[in-house]
Scaffold this active site. Sequence first.
Site, short mmCIF file in Angstrom:
data_model
loop_
_atom_site.label_atom_id
_atom_site.label_comp_id
_atom_site.label_asym_id
_atom_site.label_seq_id
_atom_site.Cartn_x
_atom_site.Cartn_y
_atom_site.Cartn_z
N LEU A 74 7.38 -20.08 -38.02
CA LEU A 74 8.10 -20.57 -36.85
C LEU A 74 7.47 -20.16 -35.52
O LEU A 74 7.58 -20.88 -34.53
CB LEU A 74 9.55 -20.08 -36.89
CG LEU A 74 10.40 -20.58 -38.06
CD1 LEU A 74 11.79 -19.95 -38.02
CD2 LEU A 74 10.51 -22.09 -38.06
N LYS A 75 6.83 -19.01 -35.48
CA LYS A 75 6.34 -18.48 -34.21
C LYS A 75 4.84 -18.72 -34.00
O LYS A 75 4.23 -18.14 -33.11
CB LYS A 75 6.61 -16.97 -34.12
CG LYS A 75 8.09 -16.60 -34.16
CD LYS A 75 8.84 -17.12 -32.94
CE LYS A 75 10.28 -16.60 -32.93
NZ LYS A 75 11.03 -17.11 -31.77
N ASN A 76 4.25 -19.57 -34.81
CA ASN A 76 2.81 -19.76 -34.75
C ASN A 76 2.43 -20.78 -33.68
O ASN A 76 2.77 -21.96 -33.77
CB ASN A 76 2.30 -20.23 -36.13
CG ASN A 76 0.80 -20.34 -36.19
OD1 ASN A 76 0.21 -21.19 -35.53
ND2 ASN A 76 0.17 -19.48 -36.96
#
Length: 306
Positions: free
Chosen positions: A102-104
């Site tokens: 999700l945070k890529n």
Amino acid sequence: MVDYGSDPAWSDVVPIVQLDGGPNALAQIAYSDEYSEAMSYLRALMAANELSDRVLSLTENIIRINPAHYTVWLYRARVLLDQNRDLRSEIEWLNPIALKYLKNYQIWQHRQTIVDKLDDPTGEQEFIRTMLEKDTKNYHVWSYRHWLVKRFNLFNKGELEETERMLDEDIRNNSAWNHRWFVVFSQDDSVWKDPGIVNRETQFAKSKIQLAPQNESAWNYLRGILRNSGTPGSAIMGFVLQFAPIDEPEKIRSSHALDLLADIFRELGHIEDAERALDLLANIYDPIRENYWTYRKDKLVISVDS
């Protein structure tokens, strides 16, 4: 796990091993054997400027191990674009990866490159909704959304309604507030001359403040409208006083209303009232920022003296 060294399909490739300062390196990175081997083969293919199916297969394997390797994403995109590959299939492959990591950031940069080349945003708004259901304040997703709306002129394609839906779910979602501002006000400065839009957004902000008087996002939205439309703060003084009745300090419901009230009093030249509002903030309603409110009060005195 792929064993490239024993695979005949890779027998023509001489891998280029990464050297991190030799055997006595001060802080050698502990890569897994699988990752080190895959990267050594990719370096060889990049050095040979190879753009092929096996490059895509190799980058897919590396991304599975390390989805944050920016250079791998760049080279993958180069293969896809230079060889006119099926970009819709790339999006389908990318979706579960985005949902997993999700945070890529690199995933969203790659997606932007692919969708820009496709010149078609079909399905993107729906996927963004799916992503934000996982994390409503994901910065990378919101940044991509801003790009998507601007790139394909989606300002009037359900974006405003989507912000309303998200704020109904979480009135303090500052990301949704920011996106609403972007959708409504970033297209053209002439919007500020449209009293219908300015009034609609003013009433929208007010309605949300009524529900959560201590929600700073809604007050900031309202302040932004006043500033950019040239509307004096005194025009909403009656509304602000509902939440910060300065003559009845025990009934004050919002420090943000009190802050705005201090500015309105300053605007009207009512310096003593402005000082009183700032004192209430410093001593009762926001003492953790006492030094800031004292500074604001000192500035009032300076401006009067000057």
